[in-house]
Write an enzyme that holds these catalytic residues in place. Structure first.
Site, PDB file in Angstrom:
ATOM      1  N   GLY A  11       0.839  -1.203   0.000  1.00  0.00           N
ATOM      2  CA  GLY A  11       0.000   0.000   0.000  1.00  0.00           C
ATOM      3  C   GLY A  11       0.870   1.246   0.000  1.00  0.00           C
ATOM      4  N   GLY A 115       6.379  -2.450   3.011  1.00  0.00           N
ATOM      5  CA  GLY A 115       6.022  -2.886   4.360  1.00  0.00           C
ATOM      6  C   GLY A 115       6.486  -4.317   4.572  1.00  0.00           C
ATOM      7  N   GLY A 117       5.220  -7.265   4.030  1.00  0.00           N
ATOM      8  CA  GLY A 117       4.999  -8.197   2.918  1.00  0.00           C
ATOM      9  C   GLY A 117       6.054  -8.019   1.837  1.00  0.00           C
ATOM     10  N   ASP A 140       1.053   2.291   8.956  1.00  0.00           N
ATOM     11  CA  ASP A 140       0.645   1.579  10.177  1.00  0.00           C
ATOM     12  C   ASP A 140       1.695   1.654  11.297  1.00  0.00           C
ATOM     13  OD1 ASP A 140      -1.528   0.761   8.634  1.00  0.00           O
ATOM     14  OD2 ASP A 140      -0.488  -1.040   7.959  1.00  0.00           O
ATOM     15  N   ARG A 184      -3.998  -1.962  10.513  1.00  0.00           N
ATOM     16  CA  ARG A 184      -3.918  -3.427  10.590  1.00  0.00           C
ATOM     17  C   ARG A 184      -3.982  -3.912  12.043  1.00  0.00           C
ATOM     18  NH1 ARG A 184       0.559  -5.808   6.709  1.00  0.00           N
ATOM     19  NH2 ARG A 184       1.885  -4.619   8.077  1.00  0.00           N
ATOM     20  N   GLN A 287      -6.291   8.449   4.695  1.00  0.00           N
ATOM     21  CA  GLN A 287      -5.105   8.413   5.562  1.00  0.00           C
ATOM     22  C   GLN A 287      -3.832   8.101   4.790  1.00  0.00           C
ATOM     23  OE1 GLN A 287      -6.610   6.162   9.430  1.00  0.00           O
ATOM     24  NE2 GLN A 287      -7.818   5.677   7.644  1.00  0.00           N
ATOM     25  N   ARG A 288      -3.964   7.561   3.593  1.00  0.00           N
ATOM     26  CA  ARG A 288      -2.770   7.240   2.791  1.00  0.00           C
ATOM     27  C   ARG A 288      -2.428   8.351   1.802  1.00  0.00           C
ATOM     28  NH1 ARG A 288      -3.517   1.178   1.714  1.00  0.00           N
ATOM     29  NH2 ARG A 288      -3.226   1.688  -0.481  1.00  0.00           N
TER      30      ARG A 288
HETATM   31  O1  F6P Z   1      -0.823  -1.322   5.357  1.00  0.00           O
HETATM   32  C1  F6P Z   1      -1.381  -0.118   4.960  1.00  0.00           C
HETATM   33  C2  F6P Z   1      -2.870  -0.215   4.858  1.00  0.00           C
HETATM   34  O2  F6P Z   1      -3.351   1.069   4.521  1.00  0.00           O
HETATM   35  C3  F6P Z   1      -3.557  -0.767   6.107  1.00  0.00           C
HETATM   36  O3  F6P Z   1      -3.672   0.206   7.127  1.00  0.00           O
HETATM   37  C4  F6P Z   1      -4.871  -1.243   5.533  1.00  0.00           C
HETATM   38  O4  F6P Z   1      -5.413  -2.294   6.285  1.00  0.00           O
HETATM   39  C5  F6P Z   1      -4.480  -1.724   4.160  1.00  0.00           C
HETATM   40  O5  F6P Z   1      -3.262  -1.109   3.826  1.00  0.00           O
HETATM   41  C6  F6P Z   1      -5.517  -1.419   3.093  1.00  0.00           C
HETATM   42  O6  F6P Z   1      -5.102  -1.989   1.898  1.00  0.00           O
HETATM   43  P1  F6P Z   1      -5.812  -1.719   0.487  1.00  0.00           P
HETATM   44  O7  F6P Z   1      -5.069  -0.591  -0.160  1.00  0.00           O
HETATM   45  O8  F6P Z   1      -5.658  -2.983  -0.255  1.00  0.00           O
HETATM   46  O9  F6P Z   1      -7.248  -1.349   0.743  1.00  0.00           O
END
Ligand code: F6P
Length: 363
Positions: A11, A115, A117, A140, A184, A287-288
């Site tokens: 992510g 991250g 993974g 996270d 998470r 948040q991202r």
């Molecule tokens: O690991 C970052 C994160 O934003 C987590 O907080 C969240 O659970 C996950 O990625 C969401 O992933 P996706 O972009 O697949 O919705």
């Protein structure tokens, strides 16, 4: 050292472009060439996804959100789902092909920004002989080996601002507002934003919560003439004896759970338990997004420069980590082993309790 390839995986997080900026500039100043692999490892499979990066290409990207290289959190090269013409699914390992291309193209080092993974995949490539350096990224903040990951500070700032805004509408309507935040299986975003944003209740994965305790806090607020409450719930929180809500079960190519839905579950319980007008919202990918905070930019730039320093020193199969006031290198194998959890005896938890925030446990 002559040629570095950098990729961003998992992510996205604010600060990824700052890492790319630092890597390109510090490597170029050493006389090396830098290439970017788009969409994770795709650039090492398909030439169209491999781009040369010069200081001119990355000029001005430090304050921008996202990643100029794109990212993916699906499709582990060691465990890739594919479908044949009949639509039948099988799992294949394309890591040898990626390693062959890496060597054929004359790369000397791969900087993998990701991250846990993506860092595990990077470590698996290192085991096969690829000279890899990891850079920790995640909003996270759940990587044990580093004091901080970039993206976290920006995510907390976004969540705190959202909580600030919710106070006035919650107060106007005498409502309970339940806000679900990311993180998470760790409660860092929930705890930091919840304390800073004046939450009444913060529910984190590290403390399985008790709904009676949550409802008691809301009722106590009313007894003190505070007819509204703000509840922050981490997406990975769960009730005592319950389980996390995984809405991603079966998502193609996805190896981890996709959390979400606990905020609405908590809101329903509050409605049923005390009959109070309650709304829930999921802050989600807000948040991202956006420009990284000064803290995240500086951390990301320092990570990028330190990764190139490690390449110069030939320190591979390691991850750069922040250990204030220094940058250090940690074996990738150790870096991916444990997720960082909130210390329940630490100062932040103590502060939350002392200022009257309910953490969902029974006092
Ligand atoms: O690991 C970052 C994160 O934003 C987590 O907080 C969240 O659970 C996950 O990625 C969401 O992933 P996706 O972009 O697949 O919705």
């Amino acid at each position: 050292m002559r040629k570095i390839v950098i990729s961003t995986g998992g992510g996205d997080a604010p600060g990824l472009n700052a890492v790319i900026f630092a890597v390109v500039n510090s490597a170029t100043r050493r006389g090396w060439e830098v290439y970017g692999s788009r969409q994770g490892y795709k650039g090492l499979l398909d030439h169209d996804y491999l781009v040369r990066l010069t200081p001119e290409d990355v000029e001005g990207i430090t304050p921008t959100g996202g990643t100029i290289l794109g990212s993916t959190n699906k499709g582990n090269p060691f465990h890739m789902p594919v479908h044949n013409l009949a639509g039948e699914k099988s799992i294949i390992d394309i890591s040898d092909k990626i390693l062959d291309n890496f060597n054929r193209l004359g790369f000397d080092c791969h900087i993998a920004v990701g991250g846990d993974g993506s860092l595990e995949i990077a470590h698996n490539f290192a085991q096969k002989g690829m000279p890899v350096i990891g850079v920790p990224k995640t909003i996270d903040n759940d990587l044990e080996a580093t004091d901080r990951t970039f993206g976290f500070d920006t995510a907390v700032a976004t969540a705190t601002e959202a909580l600030d805004k919710l106070h006035s509408t919650a107060k106007s309507h005498d409502r309970v507002m339940v806000v679900e935040v990311m993180g998470r299986e760790s409660g860092w975003i929930a705890l930091y934003s919840g304390i800073s944003g004046g939450a009444d209740v913060i529910l984190i994965p590290e403390i399985p919560f008790n709904m009676d305790a949550v409802c008691k806090k809301i009722t106590e607020n009313e007894l003190h003439d505070k007819d509204y409450s703000i509840v922050v719930v981490a997406e990975g929180a769960k009730a005592e004896g319950g389980t996390v809500i995984d809405r991603g079960k079966g998502e193609e190519g996805r190896e981890e759970v996709v959390l979400g839905g606990i905020g609405e579950w908590v809101a329903n319980e509050i409605r049923q338990c005390i009959g109070k007008d309650t709304r829930s919202l999921v802050l989600g990918h807000l948040q991202r997004g956006g420009s990284p905070t000064t803290y995240d930019r500086l951390l990301a730039l320092r990570f990028g420069a330190a990764a190139v320093r490690m390449a110069d020193a030939g320190v591979f199969d390691h991850m750069v980590a922040s250990m204030p006031p220094k940058m250090i290198s940690v074996p990738l194998e150790d870096a991916i082993r444990t997720r960082k959890k909130i210390d329940l005896n630490g100062d932040k938890v103590l502060t939350a309790r002392e200022i009257g925030i309910c953490l969902g446990d029974v006092d």
